[in-house]
Design an enzyme around this catalytic site. Structure first.
Site, short mmCIF file in Angstrom:
data_model
loop_
_atom_site.label_atom_id
_atom_site.label_comp_id
_atom_site.label_asym_id
_atom_site.label_seq_id
_atom_site.Cartn_x
_atom_site.Cartn_y
_atom_site.Cartn_z
N LYS A 107 24.54 28.40 15.23
CA LYS A 107 24.91 29.00 13.96
C LYS A 107 25.16 30.48 14.19
CE LYS A 107 22.20 28.02 10.50
NZ LYS A 107 23.38 28.16 9.60
N SER A 110 31.56 29.08 4.79
CA SER A 110 32.58 28.38 4.00
C SER A 110 32.10 27.05 3.45
CB SER A 110 33.84 28.18 4.84
OG SER A 110 33.55 27.46 6.02
N THR A 152 24.85 30.47 4.20
CA THR A 152 26.02 31.34 4.19
C THR A 152 27.18 30.66 4.91
OG1 THR A 152 24.68 33.36 4.13
CG2 THR A 152 26.91 33.56 5.03
N GLU A 159 19.50 33.80 8.28
CA GLU A 159 19.49 32.33 8.20
C GLU A 159 18.30 31.75 8.96
OE1 GLU A 159 24.27 31.35 7.79
OE2 GLU A 159 23.35 31.40 9.77
N LYS A 197 32.26 19.35 13.60
CA LYS A 197 31.15 20.16 14.13
C LYS A 197 30.15 19.34 14.94
CE LYS A 197 32.87 23.63 11.86
NZ LYS A 197 32.23 24.32 10.75
N ASP A 210 22.25 24.74 4.66
CA ASP A 210 23.12 25.70 5.33
C ASP A 210 24.15 24.95 6.18
OD1 ASP A 210 24.11 28.16 6.09
OD2 ASP A 210 22.24 28.87 7.00
N GLY A 211 25.20 25.62 6.53
CA GLY A 211 26.19 25.06 7.43
C GLY A 211 25.75 25.22 8.88
#
Length: 226
Positions: free
Chosen positions: A94, A27, A25, A103, A121, A81-82
């Site tokens: 996260k 951007s 989930t 997540e 990041k 995932d980010g």
């Protein structure tokens, strides 16, 4: 193409026919889901997706990606995932998108996890990004007071309308403004043992590979086995 799109497309290359894939989930993950959707449509890629939020579920369904819930599959082959922060030793924060509980559940039951981020990041130590703690609404103010006494500088997360944010799981989020986390494992253990805390945004010893976006292209970092 921006850095988030670059790493999203790069990560989707690791998805193979027949896989059960955890769809993250946020951007950056959004670009990865778009690319998987393109491969399903244009290449005939055959996978099953397991989503980590209502937001990603809506996106995946619109793209024609077949979905099952985490309780309908025996395991997940790969989750992409980010992340909001990744330390030099590949620990992560996260939950900036408020999806940390789902997540973490999907990541826990995955054989392999890939995180996709832009270069901003990657940090030496975790903590500059606020640490999300997902809590049961009942008693949440007591936890805010407790965190204040600990010097964690807590804030109750609000939505765009300025009201208390409600997660997909029906919980609230308290963000801890810590600046630097010197011992993530000790902090994670402390939070795990607090009554009323459902989950926290420290993702420790979970990731297998990190794909980082730089102006000259994506760089893939393989995490040493722990």
């Amino acid at each position: 193409m921006n850095l988030k799109q670059m790493v999203g497309i790069e990560a989707a290359k690791y998805v193979e026919d027949g896989m059960i894939v955890g769809l993250g989930t946020g951007s950056t993950a959004k670009f990865m889901v778009d690319e998987i959707g393109r491969r399903v449509k244009e290449e005939g890629l055959s996978i099953v997706g397991v989503t980590t939020s209502k937001e990603t579920e809506k996106q995946a369904l619109a793209l024609g990606i077949p979905l099952k819930s985490i309780d309908e599959v025996p395991y997940v082959d790969l989750t992409i995932d980010g992340a909001d922060e990744i330390s030099a030793d590949f620990q992560g924060i996260k939950g900036g998108g408020a999806a940390l509980l789902f997540e973490k559940i999907v990541a826990t039951y995955s054989k392999k996890c890939i995180w996709i981020v832009d270069k901003s990041k990657m940090v030496d130590d975790l903590g500059a990004f606020p640490l999300p703690v997902e809590v049961v609404p009942y008693g949440s103010r007591q936890l805010v007071h407790l965190f204040e006494e600990k010097g964690y500088h807590p804030t109750l997360r609000l939505n765009a309308a300025g009201e208390t944010l409600i997660t997909d799981g029906g919980h609230h989020i308290i963000d801890l403004h810590l600046e630097k986390i010197t011992d993530p494992e000790a902090l994670g253990s402390y939070l795990d043992n607090l009554v009323g805390v459902v989950e926290h945004g420290l993702f420790l010893n979970m990731v297998s590979m990190v794909i980082v976006g730089y102006e000259d292209g994506p760089k893939t970092l393989h995490v040493p086995a722990r």
